[in-house]
Write a protein that holds these residues in place. Sequence first.
Motif, PDB file in Angstrom:
ATOM      1  N   LYS A  43       0.883  -1.256  -0.119  1.00 21.65           N
ATOM      2  CA  LYS A  43       0.096  -0.013  -0.038  1.00 21.65           C
ATOM      3  C   LYS A  43       0.838   1.085   0.242  1.00 21.65           C
ATOM      4  N   HIS A  44       0.293   2.295  -0.373  1.00 18.37           N
ATOM      5  CA  HIS A  44       0.903   3.791  -0.417  1.00 18.37           C
ATOM      6  C   HIS A  44       0.193   4.599   0.654  1.00 18.37           C
ATOM      7  N   ASP A  45       0.918   4.813   1.782  1.00 20.44           N
ATOM      8  CA  ASP A  45       0.199   5.572   2.855  1.00 20.44           C
ATOM      9  C   ASP A  45      -0.298   6.961   2.424  1.00 20.44           C
ATOM     10  N   ASN A  46       0.660   7.614   1.425  1.00 17.18           N
ATOM     11  CA  ASN A  46       0.773   9.008   1.290  1.00 17.18           C
ATOM     12  C   ASN A  46       0.210   9.504  -0.099  1.00 17.18           C
ATOM     13  N   THR A  47      -0.227   8.538  -0.894  1.00 20.52           N
ATOM     14  CA  THR A  47      -0.369   8.601  -2.425  1.00 20.52           C
ATOM     15  C   THR A  47      -1.488   7.700  -2.977  1.00 20.52           C
ATOM     16  N   ASP A  48      -2.338   8.044  -3.757  1.00 15.56           N
ATOM     17  CA  ASP A  48      -3.064   7.453  -4.664  1.00 15.56           C
ATOM     18  C   ASP A  48      -1.942   6.790  -5.915  1.00 15.56           C
ATOM     19  N   ASP A  49      -2.395   5.496  -6.337  1.00 13.71           N
ATOM     20  CA  ASP A  49      -1.557   4.588  -7.295  1.00 13.71           C
ATOM     21  C   ASP A  49      -2.245   4.915  -8.550  1.00 13.71           C
ATOM     22  N   PHE A  50      -1.544   5.145  -9.692  1.00 17.54           N
ATOM     23  CA  PHE A  50      -2.280   5.534 -10.827  1.00 17.54           C
ATOM     24  C   PHE A  50      -1.557   4.320 -11.961  1.00 17.54           C
ATOM     25  N   PHE A  51      -2.605   3.678 -12.540  1.00 19.05           N
ATOM     26  CA  PHE A  51      -2.326   2.808 -13.630  1.00 19.05           C
ATOM     27  C   PHE A  51      -3.111   2.908 -15.000  1.00 19.05           C
ATOM     28  N   LEU A  52      -2.386   3.097 -15.999  1.00 16.53           N
ATOM     29  CA  LEU A  52      -3.072   2.947 -17.201  1.00 16.53           C
ATOM     30  C   LEU A  52      -2.544   1.904 -18.227  1.00 16.53           C
ATOM     31  N   VAL A  53      -3.344   1.048 -18.574  1.00 18.81           N
ATOM     32  CA  VAL A  53      -3.155  -0.029 -19.436  1.00 18.81           C
ATOM     33  C   VAL A  53      -2.730   0.221 -20.781  1.00 18.81           C
ATOM     34  N   ILE A  54      -1.665   0.116 -21.510  1.00 21.70           N
ATOM     35  CA  ILE A  54      -1.326   0.638 -22.631  1.00 21.70           C
ATOM     36  C   ILE A  54      -1.763  -0.595 -23.698  1.00 21.70           C
ATOM     37  N   ASP A  55      -1.241  -1.560 -23.102  1.00 20.29           N
ATOM     38  CA  ASP A  55      -1.493  -2.995 -23.972  1.00 20.29           C
ATOM     39  C   ASP A  55      -1.592  -4.048 -23.042  1.00 20.29           C
ATOM     40  N   GLY A  56      -2.578  -4.781 -23.251  1.00 18.42           N
ATOM     41  CA  GLY A  56      -2.882  -6.185 -22.416  1.00 18.42           C
ATOM     42  C   GLY A  56      -3.814  -5.938 -21.274  1.00 18.42           C
ATOM     43  N   GLN A  57      -3.844  -6.642 -20.443  1.00 18.24           N
ATOM     44  CA  GLN A  57      -5.024  -6.873 -19.271  1.00 18.24           C
ATOM     45  C   GLN A  57      -4.224  -6.930 -18.140  1.00 18.24           C
ATOM     46  N   VAL A  58      -4.874  -6.089 -16.867  1.00 22.15           N
ATOM     47  CA  VAL A  58      -4.033  -6.330 -15.665  1.00 22.15           C
ATOM     48  C   VAL A  58      -5.441  -6.436 -14.456  1.00 22.15           C
ATOM     49  N   THR A  59      -5.122  -7.105 -13.787  1.00 19.59           N
ATOM     50  CA  THR A  59      -6.305  -7.346 -12.692  1.00 19.59           C
ATOM     51  C   THR A  59      -5.390  -6.916 -11.233  1.00 19.59           C
ATOM     52  N   MET A  60      -6.475  -5.790 -10.586  1.00 17.25           N
ATOM     53  CA  MET A  60      -5.867  -5.357  -9.322  1.00 17.25           C
ATOM     54  C   MET A  60      -6.586  -6.051  -8.231  1.00 17.25           C
ATOM     55  N   ASP A  61      -5.655  -7.012  -7.558  1.00 12.69           N
ATOM     56  CA  ASP A  61      -6.537  -7.246  -6.299  1.00 12.69           C
ATOM     57  C   ASP A  61      -6.138  -6.314  -5.135  1.00 12.69           C
ATOM     58  N   LEU A  62      -7.477  -6.174  -4.356  1.00 11.58           N
ATOM     59  CA  LEU A  62      -7.729  -5.214  -3.411  1.00 11.58           C
ATOM     60  C   LEU A  62      -8.131  -6.005  -1.973  1.00 11.58           C
ATOM     61  N   GLU A  63      -7.550  -5.777  -1.119  1.00 10.27           N
ATOM     62  CA  GLU A  63      -7.777  -6.136   0.233  1.00 10.27           C
ATOM     63  C   GLU A  63      -9.252  -5.753   0.664  1.00 10.27           C
ATOM     64  N   GLY A  64     -10.002  -6.894   1.143  1.00  8.19           N
ATOM     65  CA  GLY A  64     -11.582  -6.500   1.479  1.00  8.19           C
ATOM     66  C   GLY A  64     -12.397  -6.145   0.356  1.00  8.19           C
ATOM     67  N   ALA A  65     -11.909  -6.201  -0.785  1.00  7.89           N
ATOM     68  CA  ALA A  65     -12.702  -5.606  -1.997  1.00  7.89           C
ATOM     69  C   ALA A  65     -12.890  -6.736  -3.254  1.00  7.89           C
ATOM     70  N   GLU A  66     -13.596  -6.722  -4.227  1.00 10.69           N
ATOM     71  CA  GLU A  66     -13.415  -7.454  -5.496  1.00 10.69           C
ATOM     72  C   GLU A  66     -12.294  -6.991  -6.127  1.00 10.69           C
ATOM     73  N   SER A  67     -11.726  -8.054  -6.836  1.00  8.15           N
ATOM     74  CA  SER A  67     -10.683  -7.731  -7.660  1.00  8.15           C
ATOM     75  C   SER A  67     -11.205  -6.940  -8.863  1.00  8.15           C
ATOM     76  N   VAL A  68     -10.532  -6.042  -9.590  1.00 11.93           N
ATOM     77  CA  VAL A  68     -10.971  -5.214 -10.993  1.00 11.93           C
ATOM     78  C   VAL A  68      -9.982  -5.685 -11.971  1.00 11.93           C
ATOM     79  N   THR A  69     -10.417  -5.900 -12.943  1.00 13.18           N
ATOM     80  CA  THR A  69      -9.600  -6.274 -14.268  1.00 13.18           C
ATOM     81  C   THR A  69      -9.862  -5.095 -15.318  1.00 13.18           C
ATOM     82  N   PHE A  70      -8.865  -4.489 -15.834  1.00  9.57           N
ATOM     83  CA  PHE A  70      -8.817  -3.628 -16.745  1.00  9.57           C
ATOM     84  C   PHE A  70      -7.928  -3.659 -17.977  1.00  9.57           C
TER      85      PHE A  70
END
Length: 118
Positions: A43-70
Amino acid sequence: MQAINLAQKLSLFDSHWDPKVIASYNNNDVMVVRFQGEFPYHKHDNTDDFFLVIDGQVTMDLEGAESVTFNAGELFIVPKGVVHRPRADQEAKVLLIEPQGEPNSGDADRPAAPKDHI
């Protein structure tokens, strides 16, 4: 001042989980990176974390929440303080934005690793 070609910058390396700074603005690093497999939960205590997929597919696993695929052309922002883990079954090319000096892992108990500029 010049345009930055993301594909050209990504062609300069083939390592995974090794972001390369391609530009800076307002004390933020703009980076390209290749994802494949899983990154550790963190985790990042002091900043949000920005991800932009240029090519392919990423899944973000989140503690206590559903995973998100983008997918390519989609972005996802993890709010500060949220434990998360990006993963990609197949290689994905991603653009990241984060404050200069922020460790990739978000761990505040260690200094940021040096980031290569390309």
